[in-house]
Enzyme design. Structure first.
Site, PDB file in Angstrom:
ATOM      1  N   PRO A 267       0.817  -1.217   0.000  1.00 30.69           N
ATOM      2  CA  PRO A 267       0.000   0.000   0.000  1.00 30.69           C
ATOM      3  C   PRO A 267       0.852   1.269   0.000  1.00 30.69           C
ATOM      4  O   PRO A 267       1.946   1.289   0.556  1.00 30.69           O
ATOM      5  CB  PRO A 267      -0.757  -0.110   1.335  1.00 30.69           C
ATOM      6  CG  PRO A 267       0.170  -0.882   2.220  1.00 30.69           C
ATOM      7  CD  PRO A 267       0.913  -1.844   1.329  1.00 30.69           C
ATOM      8  N   ARG A 269      -1.070   4.902  -0.647  1.00 32.51           N
ATOM      9  CA  ARG A 269      -2.032   5.914  -0.209  1.00 32.51           C
ATOM     10  C   ARG A 269      -2.483   5.712   1.249  1.00 32.51           C
ATOM     11  O   ARG A 269      -2.569   6.657   2.012  1.00 32.51           O
ATOM     12  CB  ARG A 269      -3.260   5.812  -1.127  1.00 32.51           C
ATOM     13  CG  ARG A 269      -4.375   6.787  -0.833  1.00 32.51           C
ATOM     14  CD  ARG A 269      -5.611   6.437  -1.667  1.00 32.51           C
ATOM     15  NE  ARG A 269      -5.263   6.160  -3.041  1.00 32.51           N
ATOM     16  CZ  ARG A 269      -5.142   7.080  -3.987  1.00 32.51           C
ATOM     17  NH1 ARG A 269      -5.381   8.328  -3.706  1.00 32.51           N
ATOM     18  NH2 ARG A 269      -4.789   6.748  -5.221  1.00 32.51           N
ATOM     19  N   TYR A 309      -7.862  13.630 -11.824  1.00 36.02           N
ATOM     20  CA  TYR A 309      -8.832  12.558 -11.528  1.00 36.02           C
ATOM     21  C   TYR A 309     -10.188  13.089 -11.054  1.00 36.02           C
ATOM     22  O   TYR A 309     -10.998  12.281 -10.565  1.00 36.02           O
ATOM     23  CB  TYR A 309      -8.302  11.663 -10.399  1.00 36.02           C
ATOM     24  CG  TYR A 309      -6.913  11.117 -10.561  1.00 36.02           C
ATOM     25  CD1 TYR A 309      -6.540  10.380 -11.690  1.00 36.02           C
ATOM     26  CD2 TYR A 309      -5.956  11.289  -9.560  1.00 36.02           C
ATOM     27  CE1 TYR A 309      -5.262   9.854 -11.802  1.00 36.02           C
ATOM     28  CE2 TYR A 309      -4.676  10.760  -9.665  1.00 36.02           C
ATOM     29  CZ  TYR A 309      -4.336  10.047 -10.791  1.00 36.02           C
ATOM     30  OH  TYR A 309      -3.077   9.520 -10.893  1.00 36.02           O
ATOM     31  N   CYS A 336      -1.961  28.940 -15.026  1.00 37.14           N
ATOM     32  CA  CYS A 336      -2.650  29.601 -16.115  1.00 37.14           C
ATOM     33  C   CYS A 336      -3.442  28.593 -16.964  1.00 37.14           C
ATOM     34  O   CYS A 336      -3.112  28.334 -18.112  1.00 37.14           O
ATOM     35  CB  CYS A 336      -1.616  30.359 -16.950  1.00 37.14           C
ATOM     36  SG  CYS A 336      -2.373  31.422 -18.162  1.00 37.14           S
ATOM     37  N   GLU A 337      -4.421  27.966 -16.343  1.00 35.00           N
ATOM     38  CA  GLU A 337      -5.341  27.049 -17.044  1.00 35.00           C
ATOM     39  C   GLU A 337      -6.676  27.111 -16.305  1.00 35.00           C
ATOM     40  O   GLU A 337      -6.695  27.132 -15.066  1.00 35.00           O
ATOM     41  CB  GLU A 337      -4.834  25.600 -17.009  1.00 35.00           C
ATOM     42  CG  GLU A 337      -3.634  25.385 -17.876  1.00 35.00           C
ATOM     43  CD  GLU A 337      -3.502  23.950 -18.387  1.00 35.00           C
ATOM     44  OE1 GLU A 337      -4.495  23.197 -18.381  1.00 35.00           O
ATOM     45  OE2 GLU A 337      -2.382  23.607 -18.778  1.00 35.00           O
TER      46      GLU A 337
END
Ligand SMILES: Cc1ncc(COP(=O)(O)O)c(C=O)c1O
Length: 422
Positions: A267, A269, A309, A336-337
Protein backbone atom coordinates in the site's frame (compact mmCIF):
# COMPACT_ATOMS: atom_id res chain seq x y z
CA UNK A 1 -20.46 24.53 9.19
CA UNK A 2 -17.22 23.74 7.45
CA UNK A 3 -15.75 20.41 8.53
CA UNK A 4 -13.22 21.70 11.06
CA UNK A 5 -13.52 18.41 12.96
CA UNK A 6 -11.69 16.57 10.21
CA UNK A 7 -8.59 18.76 10.55
CA UNK A 8 -6.00 16.38 12.02
CA UNK A 9 -3.71 19.15 13.37
CA UNK A 10 -4.39 22.08 15.67
CA UNK A 11 -4.99 25.16 13.46
CA UNK A 12 -2.62 27.22 15.66
CA UNK A 13 0.16 24.82 14.83
CA UNK A 14 -0.61 25.14 11.12
CA UNK A 15 -0.58 28.92 11.46
CA UNK A 16 2.82 28.72 13.12
CA UNK A 17 4.13 26.57 10.26
CA UNK A 18 2.68 28.87 7.61
CA UNK A 19 4.14 31.85 9.45
CA UNK A 20 7.62 30.37 9.59
CA UNK A 21 7.89 28.41 6.32
CA UNK A 22 5.45 30.38 4.18
CA UNK A 23 3.11 28.74 1.70
CA UNK A 24 2.53 26.56 -0.25
CA UNK A 25 3.87 23.95 2.14
CA UNK A 26 3.12 20.28 2.57
CA UNK A 27 2.86 19.34 6.24
CA UNK A 28 3.17 15.70 7.32
CA UNK A 29 2.48 14.06 10.67
CA UNK A 30 5.00 11.45 11.74
CA UNK A 31 2.76 10.09 14.50
CA UNK A 32 -0.03 9.31 12.11
CA UNK A 33 2.28 7.60 9.61
CA UNK A 34 3.71 5.41 12.35
CA UNK A 35 0.26 4.56 13.74
CA UNK A 36 -0.96 3.55 10.32
CA UNK A 37 2.09 1.36 9.70
CA UNK A 38 1.49 -0.34 13.02
CA UNK A 39 -2.18 -0.96 12.24
CA UNK A 40 -1.21 -2.71 9.03
CA UNK A 41 1.57 -4.72 10.61
CA UNK A 42 -0.82 -6.05 13.26
CA UNK A 43 -3.49 -7.11 10.79
CA UNK A 44 -2.32 -10.68 10.18
CA UNK A 45 -0.66 -11.78 13.45
CA UNK A 46 -0.76 -15.45 12.57
CA UNK A 47 0.35 -15.31 8.97
CA UNK A 48 3.64 -14.71 7.16
CA UNK A 49 2.50 -11.32 5.80
CA UNK A 50 5.04 -8.56 5.12
CA UNK A 51 4.48 -5.00 4.04
CA UNK A 52 6.11 -3.02 1.27
CA UNK A 53 5.41 0.70 1.08
CA UNK A 54 4.66 1.99 -2.45
CA UNK A 55 7.29 4.71 -2.79
CA UNK A 56 5.38 6.45 -5.60
CA UNK A 57 2.79 7.72 -3.08
CA UNK A 58 5.29 9.95 -1.27
CA UNK A 59 9.02 9.57 -1.74
CA UNK A 60 10.37 12.23 0.60
CA UNK A 61 13.45 10.48 2.09
CA UNK A 62 12.45 11.46 5.64
CA UNK A 63 9.06 9.81 5.15
CA UNK A 64 10.74 6.72 3.68
CA UNK A 65 13.03 6.52 6.70
CA UNK A 66 10.07 6.63 9.11
CA UNK A 67 8.29 3.86 7.20
CA UNK A 68 11.43 1.70 6.94
CA UNK A 69 11.89 2.21 10.67
CA UNK A 70 8.43 0.69 11.17
CA UNK A 71 9.65 -2.48 9.46
CA UNK A 72 8.33 -1.96 5.93
CA UNK A 73 10.25 -2.80 2.76
CA UNK A 74 9.70 -0.80 -0.42
CA UNK A 75 7.68 -1.30 -3.56
CA UNK A 76 9.29 0.62 -6.42
CA UNK A 77 8.17 1.19 -9.99
CA UNK A 78 11.23 2.79 -11.61
CA UNK A 79 14.97 2.32 -11.46
CA UNK A 80 15.22 5.80 -9.97
CA UNK A 81 12.98 4.77 -7.07
CA UNK A 82 15.16 1.65 -6.63
CA UNK A 83 18.26 3.84 -6.48
CA UNK A 84 16.62 6.22 -4.01
CA UNK A 85 15.87 3.36 -1.62
CA UNK A 86 19.34 1.85 -2.06
CA UNK A 87 21.08 5.16 -1.48
CA UNK A 88 19.09 5.54 1.73
CA UNK A 89 20.64 2.27 2.88
CA UNK A 90 17.83 -0.19 2.20
CA UNK A 91 18.84 -3.81 1.84
CA UNK A 92 18.33 -4.81 -1.86
CA UNK A 93 16.31 -7.82 -0.73
CA UNK A 94 13.76 -5.43 0.82
CA UNK A 95 13.19 -3.64 -2.48
CA UNK A 96 10.59 -4.99 -4.87
CA UNK A 97 10.89 -3.49 -8.35
CA UNK A 98 7.74 -3.80 -10.46
CA UNK A 99 8.88 -2.99 -13.95
CA UNK A 100 6.65 -1.46 -16.59
CA UNK A 101 8.13 -1.09 -20.08
CA UNK A 102 11.60 -1.24 -18.56
CA UNK A 103 14.61 -0.71 -20.82
CA UNK A 104 17.48 -3.23 -21.12
CA UNK A 105 19.76 -0.78 -19.34
CA UNK A 106 17.33 -0.51 -16.41
CA UNK A 107 17.01 -4.30 -16.26
CA UNK A 108 20.79 -4.79 -16.08
CA UNK A 109 21.19 -2.07 -13.46
CA UNK A 110 18.43 -3.50 -11.28
CA UNK A 111 19.70 -7.06 -11.67
CA UNK A 112 23.20 -5.93 -10.72
CA UNK A 113 21.85 -4.30 -7.57
CA UNK A 114 20.19 -7.53 -6.47
CA UNK A 115 16.68 -6.15 -5.94
CA UNK A 116 13.64 -8.38 -6.46
CA UNK A 117 12.61 -7.87 -10.07
CA UNK A 118 8.90 -8.22 -10.86
CA UNK A 119 8.46 -8.72 -14.60
CA UNK A 120 5.27 -7.69 -16.37
CA UNK A 121 5.58 -8.97 -19.95
CA UNK A 122 6.55 -12.14 -21.80
CA UNK A 123 9.06 -10.19 -23.91
CA UNK A 124 10.84 -8.81 -20.85
CA UNK A 125 10.80 -12.22 -19.19
CA UNK A 126 12.52 -13.68 -22.27
CA UNK A 127 15.24 -11.05 -22.24
CA UNK A 128 15.73 -11.44 -18.49
CA UNK A 129 16.01 -15.23 -18.77
CA UNK A 130 18.52 -14.96 -21.65
CA UNK A 131 20.66 -12.49 -19.71
CA UNK A 132 20.38 -14.11 -16.27
CA UNK A 133 19.99 -17.88 -16.50
CA UNK A 134 19.82 -19.78 -13.21
CA UNK A 135 18.56 -16.68 -11.39
CA UNK A 136 15.23 -15.72 -9.83
CA UNK A 137 12.45 -13.28 -10.57
CA UNK A 138 8.81 -12.54 -9.86
CA UNK A 139 6.07 -12.08 -12.45
CA UNK A 140 3.21 -9.60 -12.50
CA UNK A 141 -0.02 -10.95 -13.90
CA UNK A 142 -3.08 -9.22 -15.32
CA UNK A 143 -5.88 -10.67 -13.19
CA UNK A 144 -8.77 -9.23 -15.25
CA UNK A 145 -10.24 -7.84 -12.04
CA UNK A 146 -9.95 -4.16 -11.56
CA UNK A 147 -10.94 -1.38 -9.25
CA UNK A 148 -9.79 2.13 -8.42
CA UNK A 149 -10.99 5.62 -7.56
CA UNK A 150 -10.75 6.60 -11.23
CA UNK A 151 -10.48 4.80 -14.58
CA UNK A 152 -6.93 6.16 -14.95
CA UNK A 153 -5.71 4.18 -11.94
CA UNK A 154 -7.72 1.06 -12.59
CA UNK A 155 -4.85 -1.31 -13.45
CA UNK A 156 -6.04 -4.91 -13.47
CA UNK A 157 -8.72 -4.79 -16.16
CA UNK A 158 -8.76 -6.81 -19.34
CA UNK A 159 -7.45 -3.97 -21.49
CA UNK A 160 -4.81 -2.83 -19.02
CA UNK A 161 -1.20 -2.41 -20.18
CA UNK A 162 0.04 -4.03 -16.97
CA UNK A 163 1.03 -7.62 -16.32
CA UNK A 164 1.20 -10.95 -18.10
CA UNK A 165 -2.12 -12.40 -19.26
CA UNK A 166 -3.37 -15.22 -17.06
CA UNK A 167 -3.56 -17.57 -20.03
CA UNK A 168 0.15 -16.93 -20.68
CA UNK A 169 1.36 -17.96 -17.22
CA UNK A 170 2.16 -21.50 -18.47
CA UNK A 171 4.19 -19.98 -21.31
CA UNK A 172 6.04 -17.84 -18.74
CA UNK A 173 6.83 -20.96 -16.73
CA UNK A 174 8.19 -22.64 -19.90
CA UNK A 175 10.42 -19.66 -20.76
CA UNK A 176 11.81 -19.52 -17.23
CA UNK A 177 12.49 -23.24 -16.96
CA UNK A 178 14.42 -23.28 -20.27
CA UNK A 179 16.95 -20.95 -18.62
CA UNK A 180 16.60 -22.53 -15.20
CA UNK A 181 15.18 -19.26 -13.89
CA UNK A 182 13.10 -19.70 -10.78
CA UNK A 183 9.84 -17.77 -10.75
CA UNK A 184 9.86 -17.26 -7.03
CA UNK A 185 7.05 -14.73 -6.81
CA UNK A 186 3.76 -13.79 -8.41
CA UNK A 187 2.16 -10.36 -8.15
CA UNK A 188 -0.85 -8.31 -9.19
CA UNK A 189 -2.07 -4.81 -8.40
CA UNK A 190 -5.67 -4.20 -9.40
CA UNK A 191 -5.74 -0.45 -8.92
CA UNK A 192 -5.38 2.47 -6.57
CA UNK A 193 -8.12 3.55 -4.19
CA UNK A 194 -10.11 0.31 -4.52
CA UNK A 195 -13.82 0.94 -3.95
CA UNK A 196 -14.96 -2.60 -3.24
CA UNK A 197 -12.86 -4.72 -0.85
CA UNK A 198 -14.48 -7.77 -2.46
CA UNK A 199 -12.47 -7.07 -5.60
CA UNK A 200 -9.24 -7.34 -3.63
CA UNK A 201 -10.45 -10.64 -2.18
CA UNK A 202 -11.26 -11.92 -5.67
CA UNK A 203 -7.79 -10.91 -6.82
CA UNK A 204 -6.34 -12.88 -3.90
CA UNK A 205 -8.30 -15.92 -5.10
CA UNK A 206 -6.99 -15.46 -8.65
CA UNK A 207 -3.39 -15.21 -7.50
CA UNK A 208 -3.68 -18.19 -5.17
CA UNK A 209 -5.13 -20.21 -8.02
CA UNK A 210 -2.51 -19.04 -10.54
CA UNK A 211 0.22 -19.96 -8.07
CA UNK A 212 -0.65 -23.63 -8.56
CA UNK A 213 1.11 -23.46 -11.94
CA UNK A 214 4.32 -22.24 -10.29
CA UNK A 215 6.06 -24.98 -8.36
CA UNK A 216 9.08 -22.91 -7.20
CA UNK A 217 6.98 -20.12 -5.75
CA UNK A 218 8.12 -18.57 -2.46
CA UNK A 219 5.78 -15.59 -2.23
CA UNK A 220 2.67 -13.90 -3.54
CA UNK A 221 2.37 -10.11 -3.63
CA UNK A 222 -1.22 -8.90 -3.72
CA UNK A 223 -0.36 -5.27 -4.54
CA UNK A 224 -1.69 -2.11 -2.93
CA UNK A 225 -4.80 -0.06 -3.53
CA UNK A 226 -6.34 0.22 -0.06
CA UNK A 227 -8.50 3.34 -0.16
CA UNK A 228 -8.87 6.24 2.26
CA UNK A 229 -12.01 8.35 2.67
CA UNK A 230 -11.56 11.81 1.15
CA UNK A 231 -15.07 13.07 1.92
CA UNK A 232 -16.54 13.25 5.38
CA UNK A 233 -19.39 10.94 4.44
CA UNK A 234 -17.21 8.30 2.75
CA UNK A 235 -16.84 4.92 4.41
CA UNK A 236 -13.39 3.82 5.61
CA UNK A 237 -11.96 0.60 4.24
CA UNK A 238 -12.79 -2.03 6.85
CA UNK A 239 -9.30 -3.42 7.35
CA UNK A 240 -10.27 -5.93 10.02
CA UNK A 241 -13.08 -7.42 8.00
CA UNK A 242 -10.80 -7.61 4.99
CA UNK A 243 -8.04 -9.25 7.04
CA UNK A 244 -10.47 -11.78 8.47
CA UNK A 245 -11.68 -12.83 5.03
CA UNK A 246 -8.19 -12.90 3.52
CA UNK A 247 -6.90 -14.93 6.48
CA UNK A 248 -9.40 -17.71 5.80
CA UNK A 249 -8.02 -18.12 2.30
CA UNK A 250 -4.40 -17.84 3.48
CA UNK A 251 -4.99 -20.59 6.03
CA UNK A 252 -6.29 -23.16 3.54
CA UNK A 253 -3.56 -22.26 1.03
CA UNK A 254 -0.74 -22.60 3.56
CA UNK A 255 -2.13 -25.86 4.90
CA UNK A 256 -1.98 -27.27 1.39
CA UNK A 257 1.49 -26.19 0.34
CA UNK A 258 3.27 -27.14 3.52
CA UNK A 259 6.52 -25.21 2.93
CA UNK A 260 7.86 -21.79 3.97
CA UNK A 261 5.92 -19.11 2.15
CA UNK A 262 5.34 -15.33 2.33
CA UNK A 263 2.55 -12.97 1.40
CA UNK A 264 3.07 -9.29 0.63
CA UNK A 265 0.92 -6.20 0.29
CA UNK A 266 2.22 -2.90 -1.06
CA UNK A 267 0.00 0.00 0.00
CA UNK A 268 0.97 3.62 -0.58
CA UNK A 269 -2.03 5.91 -0.21
CA UNK A 270 -3.36 4.19 2.91
CA UNK A 271 -0.10 4.75 4.78
CA UNK A 272 0.54 8.42 4.03
CA UNK A 273 -2.58 9.96 2.45
CA UNK A 274 -4.37 11.20 5.61
CA UNK A 275 -1.04 12.21 7.19
CA UNK A 276 -0.41 15.11 4.81
CA UNK A 277 -1.88 18.59 4.40
CA UNK A 278 -1.16 21.15 1.72
CA UNK A 279 -1.16 24.61 3.29
CA UNK A 280 -1.87 27.50 0.97
CA UNK A 281 -2.76 31.17 1.32
CA UNK A 282 -5.63 33.06 -0.25
CA UNK A 283 -4.37 36.08 -2.17
CA UNK A 284 -7.41 37.02 -4.26
CA UNK A 285 -11.15 37.04 -3.60
CA UNK A 286 -13.01 37.59 -6.82
CA UNK A 287 -16.68 37.81 -7.76
CA UNK A 288 -17.03 36.49 -11.30
CA UNK A 289 -20.77 37.08 -11.45
CA UNK A 290 -22.11 33.60 -10.97
CA UNK A 291 -19.25 32.35 -8.79
CA UNK A 292 -17.06 33.65 -6.03
CA UNK A 293 -13.44 32.55 -6.39
CA UNK A 294 -10.78 32.24 -3.72
CA UNK A 295 -7.43 32.51 -5.52
CA UNK A 296 -4.52 30.76 -3.80
CA UNK A 297 -0.74 30.54 -4.10
CA UNK A 298 -0.76 26.87 -5.14
CA UNK A 299 -2.36 24.93 -7.99
CA UNK A 300 -2.47 21.69 -9.93
CA UNK A 301 1.29 21.91 -10.33
CA UNK A 302 1.46 21.09 -6.61
CA UNK A 303 -1.65 18.93 -6.13
CA UNK A 304 -2.63 17.35 -9.42
CA UNK A 305 -5.34 14.97 -8.18
CA UNK A 306 -8.36 17.31 -8.51
CA UNK A 307 -7.44 18.25 -12.09
CA UNK A 308 -6.30 14.80 -13.23
CA UNK A 309 -8.83 12.56 -11.53
CA UNK A 310 -11.60 14.99 -10.49
CA UNK A 311 -10.58 14.06 -6.96
CA UNK A 312 -12.10 15.66 -3.92
CA UNK A 313 -9.98 17.01 -1.06
CA UNK A 314 -11.54 18.66 1.99
CA UNK A 315 -10.50 22.31 2.22
CA UNK A 316 -10.58 24.06 5.60
CA UNK A 317 -10.09 27.78 6.17
CA UNK A 318 -7.94 27.74 9.31
CA UNK A 319 -7.85 31.55 9.64
CA UNK A 320 -11.47 32.65 9.23
CA UNK A 321 -13.70 33.02 12.24
CA UNK A 322 -16.00 29.94 12.13
CA UNK A 323 -18.84 32.26 13.16
CA UNK A 324 -18.51 34.13 9.85
CA UNK A 325 -21.39 33.86 7.43
CA UNK A 326 -21.04 30.75 5.26
CA UNK A 327 -20.29 31.32 1.63
CA UNK A 328 -19.85 29.09 -1.42
CA UNK A 329 -16.51 29.42 -3.25
CA UNK A 330 -14.56 27.85 -6.06
CA UNK A 331 -11.05 27.48 -4.65
CA UNK A 332 -8.71 28.21 -7.53
CA UNK A 333 -5.00 27.77 -8.11
CA UNK A 334 -2.52 30.17 -9.70
CA UNK A 335 -1.75 28.09 -12.78
CA UNK A 336 -2.65 29.60 -16.12
CA UNK A 337 -5.34 27.05 -17.04
CA UNK A 338 -9.07 27.18 -16.38
CA UNK A 339 -8.91 23.57 -15.12
CA UNK A 340 -6.84 24.68 -12.17
CA UNK A 341 -9.59 24.44 -9.56
CA UNK A 342 -8.74 22.73 -6.29
CA UNK A 343 -12.30 22.60 -5.01
CA UNK A 344 -15.65 23.48 -6.57
CA UNK A 345 -18.55 24.99 -4.61
CA UNK A 346 -16.91 24.75 -1.21
CA UNK A 347 -18.89 26.12 1.69
CA UNK A 348 -16.47 28.06 3.87
CA UNK A 349 -16.81 30.85 6.41
CA UNK A 350 -16.50 34.17 4.59
CA UNK A 351 -12.83 34.28 3.62
CA UNK A 352 -10.43 37.06 2.81
CA UNK A 353 -7.04 37.65 1.30
CA UNK A 354 -4.33 36.45 3.67
CA UNK A 355 -6.37 33.54 5.10
CA UNK A 356 -4.68 30.17 5.18
CA UNK A 357 -6.40 27.11 3.74
CA UNK A 358 -5.56 23.52 4.66
CA UNK A 359 -6.12 21.03 1.85
CA UNK A 360 -6.53 17.69 3.60
CA UNK A 361 -5.52 14.12 2.80
CA UNK A 362 -2.75 15.35 0.54
CA UNK A 363 0.03 13.08 1.84
CA UNK A 364 -0.21 10.60 -1.04
CA UNK A 365 0.23 11.46 -4.73
CA UNK A 366 0.63 15.13 -3.80
CA UNK A 367 4.27 16.12 -3.79
CA UNK A 368 5.37 13.12 -5.88
CA UNK A 369 3.17 14.33 -8.74
CA UNK A 370 4.13 17.99 -8.35
CA UNK A 371 5.83 19.76 -11.24
CA UNK A 372 7.41 23.06 -12.20
CA UNK A 373 4.58 23.85 -14.64
CA UNK A 374 4.43 27.59 -15.30
CA UNK A 375 8.05 27.42 -14.06
CA UNK A 376 6.87 27.76 -10.49
CA UNK A 377 8.87 26.53 -7.51
CA UNK A 378 7.84 23.35 -5.70
CA UNK A 379 6.25 23.63 -2.24
CA UNK A 380 8.30 23.31 0.94
CA UNK A 381 7.74 20.18 3.05
CA UNK A 382 7.60 20.21 6.85
CA UNK A 383 7.35 17.22 9.15
CA UNK A 384 5.67 17.41 12.55
CA UNK A 385 7.89 14.92 14.33
CA UNK A 386 6.59 12.43 16.86
CA UNK A 387 8.15 14.61 19.58
CA UNK A 388 6.10 17.55 18.29
CA UNK A 389 8.90 19.51 16.60
CA UNK A 390 8.59 21.10 13.18
CA UNK A 391 11.33 19.94 10.84
CA UNK A 392 12.07 21.13 7.32
CA UNK A 393 12.23 18.09 5.09
CA UNK A 394 12.42 20.04 1.84
CA UNK A 395 13.31 23.67 1.44
CA UNK A 396 11.35 25.84 -0.95
CA UNK A 397 13.48 27.38 -3.65
CA UNK A 398 13.22 31.11 -4.27
CA UNK A 399 12.07 32.25 -7.74
CA UNK A 400 15.71 33.12 -8.54
CA UNK A 401 16.98 29.70 -7.46
CA UNK A 402 14.19 28.01 -9.45
CA UNK A 403 15.00 29.87 -12.65
CA UNK A 404 18.80 29.70 -12.21
CA UNK A 405 18.54 25.92 -11.65
CA UNK A 406 16.45 25.57 -14.79
CA UNK A 407 18.88 27.63 -16.87
CA UNK A 408 21.85 25.68 -15.66
CA UNK A 409 20.10 22.31 -16.32
CA UNK A 410 19.41 23.38 -19.89
CA UNK A 411 22.93 24.73 -20.39
CA UNK A 412 21.55 28.09 -21.49
CA UNK A 413 22.77 31.29 -19.91
CA UNK A 414 21.67 34.19 -22.05
CA UNK A 415 19.73 34.75 -25.30
CA UNK A 416 22.74 36.48 -26.90
CA UNK A 417 25.11 33.69 -25.94
CA UNK A 418 27.09 32.28 -28.90
CA UNK A 419 26.31 28.63 -29.73
CA UNK A 420 29.44 26.61 -29.08
CA UNK A 421 30.42 23.14 -30.37
CA UNK A 422 28.31 20.33 -28.88
C1 LIG B 1 2.42 -1.59 -8.72
C2 LIG B 1 1.81 -0.72 -7.68
N1 LIG B 1 1.83 -1.13 -6.41
C3 LIG B 1 1.30 -0.39 -5.41
C4 LIG B 1 0.70 0.82 -5.68
C5 LIG B 1 0.14 1.61 -4.54
O1 LIG B 1 -1.20 1.85 -4.67
P1 LIG B 1 -1.95 2.59 -3.48
O2 LIG B 1 -1.24 3.86 -3.22
O3 LIG B 1 -3.33 2.82 -3.98
O4 LIG B 1 -1.93 1.67 -2.31
C6 LIG B 1 0.63 1.27 -6.99
C7 LIG B 1 -0.07 2.52 -7.31
O5 LIG B 1 -0.86 2.62 -8.17
C8 LIG B 1 1.21 0.49 -8.02
O6 LIG B 1 1.19 0.90 -9.28
Amino acid sequence: MQSIHSLPVDPDRLHAIAGKWGTPTYVYMEDMIRERCLLLKNLFPNFPVSWLYAVKANDNPHILKIIANEGFGFDTVSYEEVLLCLKLGTNPGDIFYTENNMTDVEMHCAAKQGVVLNIGSIGRLKSFCEAYPKSECSIRIKPDISDGHHAKVDTGNQDSKFGIRLDLVSEAVGIASESQVQISGIHAHIGSGIREPENLLTEIEVLLEASEKLRDLKFINFGGGMPIPYRNDERSFDLNRFAKMASERFRSFLDNINRPFSFYFEPGRWVVGPAGILLTQVNTVKDQGRKLFLGTDTGFNHLLRPALYDSYHEIVNISADPENRMQSYHVAGNICESGDILGFDRTLPESKSGDYLAILDAGAYGMTMASHYNRRALPAEVLITKEGYHKTIRKRKTPDETVDGFLSDTGMIRMDEKDGAV
